[in-house]
Design a protein around this motif. Structure first.
Motif, PDB file in Angstrom:
ATOM      1  N   UNK A   1       0.830  -1.183   0.000  1.00  0.00           N
ATOM      2  CA  UNK A   1       0.000   0.000   0.000  1.00  0.00           C
ATOM      3  C   UNK A   1       0.870   1.240   0.000  1.00  0.00           C
ATOM      4  N   UNK A   2       1.724   1.349  -0.984  1.00  0.00           N
ATOM      5  CA  UNK A   2       2.565   2.534  -1.067  1.00  0.00           C
ATOM      6  C   UNK A   2       2.157   3.430  -2.229  1.00  0.00           C
ATOM      7  N   UNK A   3       1.052   3.117  -2.864  1.00  0.00           N
ATOM      8  CA  UNK A   3       0.552   3.930  -3.966  1.00  0.00           C
ATOM      9  C   UNK A   3      -0.623   4.770  -3.498  1.00  0.00           C
ATOM     10  N   UNK A   4      -0.782   5.971  -4.071  1.00  0.00           N
ATOM     11  CA  UNK A   4      -1.969   6.762  -3.726  1.00  0.00           C
ATOM     12  C   UNK A   4      -3.221   6.120  -4.313  1.00  0.00           C
ATOM     13  N   UNK A   5      -4.339   6.308  -3.639  1.00  0.00           N
ATOM     14  CA  UNK A   5      -5.628   5.808  -4.090  1.00  0.00           C
ATOM     15  C   UNK A   5      -6.528   6.992  -4.431  1.00  0.00           C
ATOM     16  N   UNK A   6      -7.477   6.751  -5.308  1.00  0.00           N
ATOM     17  CA  UNK A   6      -8.573   7.675  -5.576  1.00  0.00           C
ATOM     18  C   UNK A   6      -9.787   6.818  -5.866  1.00  0.00           C
ATOM     19  N   UNK A   7     -10.886   7.083  -5.194  1.00  0.00           N
ATOM     20  CA  UNK A   7     -12.094   6.287  -5.387  1.00  0.00           C
ATOM     21  C   UNK A   7     -12.606   6.449  -6.812  1.00  0.00           C
ATOM     22  N   UNK A   8     -12.819   5.335  -7.531  1.00  0.00           N
ATOM     23  CA  UNK A   8     -13.325   5.413  -8.899  1.00  0.00           C
ATOM     24  C   UNK A   8     -14.813   5.755  -8.965  1.00  0.00           C
ATOM     25  N   UNK A   9     -15.495   5.693  -7.838  1.00  0.00           N
ATOM     26  CA  UNK A   9     -16.928   5.972  -7.832  1.00  0.00           C
ATOM     27  C   UNK A   9     -17.223   7.426  -7.465  1.00  0.00           C
ATOM     28  N   UNK A  10     -16.818   7.851  -6.278  1.00  0.00           N
ATOM     29  CA  UNK A  10     -17.129   9.222  -5.856  1.00  0.00           C
ATOM     30  C   UNK A  10     -16.104  10.231  -6.385  1.00  0.00           C
ATOM     31  N   UNK A  11     -14.939   9.765  -6.793  1.00  0.00           N
ATOM     32  CA  UNK A  11     -13.888  10.560  -7.439  1.00  0.00           C
ATOM     33  C   UNK A  11     -13.370  11.728  -6.605  1.00  0.00           C
ATOM     34  N   UNK A  12     -13.619  11.713  -5.302  1.00  0.00           N
ATOM     35  CA  UNK A  12     -13.110  12.780  -4.447  1.00  0.00           C
ATOM     36  C   UNK A  12     -12.271  12.246  -3.299  1.00  0.00           C
ATOM     37  N   UNK A  13     -12.572  11.047  -2.836  1.00  0.00           N
ATOM     38  CA  UNK A  13     -11.882  10.499  -1.671  1.00  0.00           C
ATOM     39  C   UNK A  13     -10.490   9.999  -2.049  1.00  0.00           C
ATOM     40  N   UNK A  14      -9.482  10.546  -1.387  1.00  0.00           N
ATOM     41  CA  UNK A  14      -8.096  10.114  -1.556  1.00  0.00           C
ATOM     42  C   UNK A  14      -7.477   9.663  -0.232  1.00  0.00           C
ATOM     43  N   UNK A  15      -8.239   9.722   0.855  1.00  0.00           N
ATOM     44  CA  UNK A  15      -7.630   9.505   2.169  1.00  0.00           C
ATOM     45  C   UNK A  15      -8.278   8.441   3.043  1.00  0.00           C
ATOM     46  N   UNK A  16      -9.566   8.149   2.876  1.00  0.00           N
ATOM     47  CA  UNK A  16     -10.263   7.247   3.805  1.00  0.00           C
ATOM     48  C   UNK A  16     -10.698   5.966   3.103  1.00  0.00           C
ATOM     49  N   UNK A  17     -10.063   4.859   3.482  1.00  0.00           N
ATOM     50  CA  UNK A  17     -10.349   3.568   2.850  1.00  0.00           C
ATOM     51  C   UNK A  17     -10.325   2.456   3.885  1.00  0.00           C
ATOM     52  N   UNK A  18     -11.017   1.376   3.591  1.00  0.00           N
ATOM     53  CA  UNK A  18     -10.973   0.156   4.386  1.00  0.00           C
ATOM     54  C   UNK A  18     -10.299  -0.924   3.542  1.00  0.00           C
ATOM     55  N   UNK A  19      -9.288  -1.575   4.109  1.00  0.00           N
ATOM     56  CA  UNK A  19      -8.597  -2.661   3.431  1.00  0.00           C
ATOM     57  C   UNK A  19      -9.231  -3.970   3.905  1.00  0.00           C
ATOM     58  N   UNK A  20      -9.730  -4.751   2.960  1.00  0.00           N
ATOM     59  CA  UNK A  20     -10.417  -6.003   3.267  1.00  0.00           C
ATOM     60  C   UNK A  20      -9.517  -7.145   2.821  1.00  0.00           C
TER      61      UNK A  20
END
Length: 84
Positions: free
Chosen positions: A1-20
């Protein structure tokens, strides 16, 4: 998990995620009751009609909108939409 994320759905969230993290368990069920007849371990050989799980070991959920997907989907969205 060393890459930045961006939600493909809401397209605004870059910081809050749950890892399953997925831990699949192969089982054989009784067709009438649904109870587990046999549970296969890691080293056990599955019968000829039982395919082993080949899906993602880790999924990501956006903690803002709730969409769940493979990690690569979130990484690619962040790469295609860099922060300015």
């Amino acid at each position: 998990m060393t890459n930045p994320y961006l939600c493909p759905n809401c397209k605004t969230n870059r910081t809050r995620f749950n890892v399953i993290e997925q831990n699949p368990v192969s089982v054989k069920l009784d067709p009438a009751t649904g109870s587990v007849v046999q549970q296969y371990g890691d080293g056990d050989e599955l019968d000829m009609f039982h395919l082993p799980y080949k899906g993602a070991q880790k999924l990501i959920q956006c903690a803002a909108c709730g969409v769940v997907g493979e990690e690569e989907m979130y990484i690619k969205r962040a790469q295609n939409n860099p922060r300015t």
